[in-house]
Design an enzyme around this catalytic site. Structure first.
Site, mmCIF file in Angstrom:
data_model
loop_
_atom_site.group_PDB
_atom_site.id
_atom_site.type_symbol
_atom_site.label_atom_id
_atom_site.label_comp_id
_atom_site.label_asym_id
_atom_site.label_seq_id
_atom_site.Cartn_x
_atom_site.Cartn_y
_atom_site.Cartn_z
ATOM 1 N N LYS A 67 0.722 -1.125 0.237
ATOM 2 C CA LYS A 67 0.288 -0.040 -0.267
ATOM 3 C C LYS A 67 0.573 1.150 -0.068
ATOM 4 C CE LYS A 67 -3.916 -2.349 2.063
ATOM 5 N NZ LYS A 67 -4.834 -2.596 2.951
ATOM 6 N N GLY A 129 -4.123 -0.208 18.180
ATOM 7 C CA GLY A 129 -3.359 0.083 17.259
ATOM 8 C C GLY A 129 -2.909 1.310 16.673
ATOM 9 N N GLY A 245 -14.582 -7.891 10.084
ATOM 10 C CA GLY A 245 -14.179 -7.776 9.593
ATOM 11 C C GLY A 245 -14.213 -7.802 7.912
#
Ligand code: ATR
Length: 278
Positions: A67, A129, A245
């Site tokens: 990414k 996180g 998710g």
């Protein structure tokens, strides 16, 4: 008419559900396209992406670990990709230039507000996180006008840095796990999102009891056939609604599909279908 080609780049890639979900979207919206998955050498992202577009490819999804490479590769970036510091969608413009976008955050917020019907507006949100995955979701959350956002991380400095990077749009609280337990006026949060990679290794961050009550909805950005350790914890604490998710994955894909094809696919049935074959 030729069939337009799309692909997801990652390493590893064999686990990817993207070809499956985009093929479902294409069937559903009667779009003439093919979508494959390619395992790219970790040092070879740019040349593989160049080859793909030179061969006539129309768009790419990008997953771990590329990414950031895709962020550097794109000639133009959307505002949300700049904010995320990462790109999960590349698309070809009419002038043959390539734009990088990031649909991860909007995918998560869409799953939460549309499918799960949780409200973010005026709510207190806790995010676990402070890595790349969390950076990608902050701005879409801010846009939903929560009352507060707290980021807790094992390495507190990373949470502080993230809060500082978004300080022009929202005042984010940051802390370590021990500080979370020691907050003066400890309120339970309305929504807790696990954006840490702890679930990947079967671990649960050290979560204090005072962050959750019987009204706290819990979301794990990872998905799996079984409950993740975080969702097991949430269930044990009697969270009224929990979700992994998978919906985020399908909704980020639907946003990429919309960017490429200009058509919004229906997502609920695709989530159910992929869940049934996990
Ligand atoms: P990603 O792209 O998935 O976000 P990353 O940038 O490596 O991956 O970030 C991983 C996140 O998960 C970090 O916030 C990490 O905490 P540190 O910054 O302290 O390393 C968090 N994380 C990973 N394993 C964890 C664990 N066992 N308990 C708590 N947090 C964990």
């Amino acid at each position: 008419m030729t069939t337009d080609h799309y692909c997801v780049f990652g390493n590893p890639i064999s686990h990817s559900k993207s070809p499956l979900l985009h093929t479902e979207f294409a069937k559903q919206t009667q779009q003439d396209l093919s979508y494959t998955a390619q395992c790219v050498d970790v040092n070879d992202f740019s040349s593989a992406a160049n080859k793909f577009f030179e061969a006539g490819g129309k768009g790419l999804n990008i997953t771990v670990p590329f990414k950031h490479d895709a962020f550097s590769f794109a000639e133009n970036l959307t505002e949300r990709a700049k904010r995320a510091g990462a790109v999960n969608t590349l698309f070809l413009n009419k002038d043959n230039s390539i734009t990088g976008d990031n649909t991860d955050g909007i995918g998560l917020v869409t799953d939460i507000t549309k499918h799960l019907e949780w409200t973010i507006k005026n709510k207190n949100i806790l995010i676990l996180g402070a890595g790349g995955a969390v950076r990608g979701i902050v701005e879409p959350f801010v846009k939903e006008s929560p009352n507060s956002i707290t980021i807790v991380n094992r390495t507190k400095e990373k949470a502080q840095q993230l809060a500082s990077d978004f300080s022009d749009i929202f005042s984010i609280q940051s802390c370590s796990y021990s500080e979370l337990a020691e907050r003066d006026n400890a309120i339970a949060f309305d929504i807790i999102i696990n954006g840490s990679s702890a679930s990947l290794s079967g671990n649960l961050p050290p979560l204090p009891d005072n962050i959750i009550n019987e009204n706290t909805c819990c979301y794990d950005m990872m998905y799996a056939k079984e409950l993740t350790p975080f969702l097991e914890w949430a269930k044990e604490k009697k969270a009224p609604s929990i979700s992994d998710g998978l919906g985020m994955l399908v909704c980020q894909g639907a946003e990429s599909f919309f960017i490429w094809r200009g058509v919004k696919p229906e997502t609920k049935s695709v989530i159910q279908y992929i869940r049934s074959i996990l």
